[in-house]
Write a protein that holds these residues in place. Structure first.
Motif, short mmCIF file in Angstrom:
data_model
loop_
_atom_site.label_atom_id
_atom_site.label_comp_id
_atom_site.label_asym_id
_atom_site.label_seq_id
_atom_site.Cartn_x
_atom_site.Cartn_y
_atom_site.Cartn_z
N ASN A 4 0.82 -1.21 0.00
CA ASN A 4 0.00 0.00 0.00
C ASN A 4 0.85 1.26 0.00
OD1 ASN A 4 -2.56 -1.11 -0.12
ND2 ASN A 4 -2.73 -1.34 2.09
N TRP A 11 -5.76 0.86 -1.91
CA TRP A 11 -6.22 1.79 -0.88
C TRP A 11 -7.71 1.67 -0.59
CZ3 TRP A 11 -3.28 6.94 -2.40
CH2 TRP A 11 -1.91 6.72 -2.22
N GLY A 65 -6.72 0.08 2.90
CA GLY A 65 -5.54 0.88 2.57
C GLY A 65 -4.56 1.09 3.70
N GLN A 67 -1.34 1.14 5.89
CA GLN A 67 0.09 1.10 5.62
C GLN A 67 0.90 0.81 6.87
OE1 GLN A 67 1.45 4.51 3.40
NE2 GLN A 67 -0.38 4.57 2.10
#
Length: 239
Positions: A4, A11, A65, A67
Motif C-alpha cells: 500500500n 487503498w 488501505g 500502511q
C-alpha cells in the motif's frame, strides 16, 4: 501494508479483498498488482481467546488501505492504543449489559459463591467483550460472603498452632490451585496397584493386546486416538 505504500490500487480494498487486485510473488516475497484472473480472499479463523489477534482480524474486515498497524487502529481520525479499543470505536463490540443483567438476576436468588462461578463460566466462554467492565459493575455481589467467612475463622488461628492436632495434608497444600487437577491426583498408589494386578491377570489375550498397544504409546509419549468398540458384555468397561 508495504504494498500500500507503493501502489494506490489497494487503498480501497480490505484485507480479504486484496487478492482480487494483487498477487503474492513468493520469489520476491511481496505483493504486486494482478495482471489477469481473479481470486476470492478469506480471513482465517481466530479464536476469541487469542486476545489482540482476534480483534485485529475483526478490524481487517473493514479497514482499507492500511500502511501500518497504527492505520488499522485508527477509526475516524482517532488512533486507539489497542485493536480491541478500535473495535469498540467501530461499534463492533457491545456494552455487555446483558451479562451485567444476568449476574444481577442471579444475585437476587443465588449465593455469592454461585455468582462467582457464573462469572467464571462467562469468562471461559469468551462471550463478554469487556469482562473488566462487567467485573467492576458486579464484583460487590461476588464478595458479599467474604466478611462472613472471615468472621467464621477461629480468631485467625490455624491447626498448626495446636501441636496435638493433626494437620490435613491435601487440597489446602495443593500447588495446582485447581480442584479438577487435585481430584485427579488424589489417589492411593498402593490400592490402585493392587487393583491393577488383580484386573491384569483377568485379561484375555485380545484385551492384553489392546492394553499393551495403548500403553506403549503412553510410555513413549507418541500420542494417539483409540476407539474401543464391541458388543455388550465383551468387556469394554473392564478394559
Amino acid at each position: 501494508m508495504d504494498s500500500n505504500k507503493i501502489y494506490h490500487h489497494g487503498w480501497d480494498l480490505t484485507y480479504a479483498e486484496y487478492v482480487s487486485k494483487f498477487v503474492y510473488v513468493a520469489r520476491k516475497r511481496c505483493w504486486q498488482p494482478r495482471k489477469q484472473g481473479n481470486t476470492i480472499g478469506r480471513l482465517i479463523w481466530v479464536s476469541p481467546s487469542s486476545g489482540e489477534l482476534f480483534y485485529m482480524r475483526m478490524m481487517f474486515s473493514s479497514t482499507k488501505g492500511s500502511q501500518s498497524y497504527k492505520d488499522i487502529r485508527t477509526v475516524e481520525n482517532v488512533v486507539y492504543h489497542t485493536f480491541r479499543e478500535a473495535c469498540f470505536g467501530k461499534g463492533f463490540l457491545g456494552s455487555d449489559q446483558e451479562f451485567v443483567g444476568a449476574l444481577r438476576e442471579a444475585n437476587t436468588w443465588g449465593t455469592p459463591h454461585f455468582v462467582r462461578k457464573l462469572f467464571v463460566k462467562l469468562l471461559f466462554m469468551n462471550t463478554m467483550d469487556r469482562p473488566e467492565y462487567v467485573w467492576k459493575q458486579t464484583w460487590q455481589w461476588m464478595a458479599n460472603d467474604i466478611a462472613f467467612n472471615h468472621r467464621r475463622q477461629a480468631n485467625r488461628k490455624s491447626l498448626r498452632d495446636f501441636p496435638s492436632m493433626t494437620y490435613p495434608i491435601g487440597y489446602a497444600a495443593n500447588p495446582h490451585r485447581n480442584k479438577l487437577i487435585y481430584n485427579e491426583m488424589a489417589y492411593d498408589k498402593e490400592i490402585l496397584a493392587a487393583e491393577f494386578n488383580k484386573c491384569y491377570h483377568s485379561l484375555i489375550d485380545e484385551q492384553t493386546s489392546i492394553f499393551y498397544k495403548i500403553m506403549r504409546v503412553v510410555a513413549s509419549q507418541l500420542g494417539g486416538v483409540y476407539f474401543l468398540y464391541g458388543y455388550g458384555g465383551t468387556g469394554k468397561t473392564f478394559i
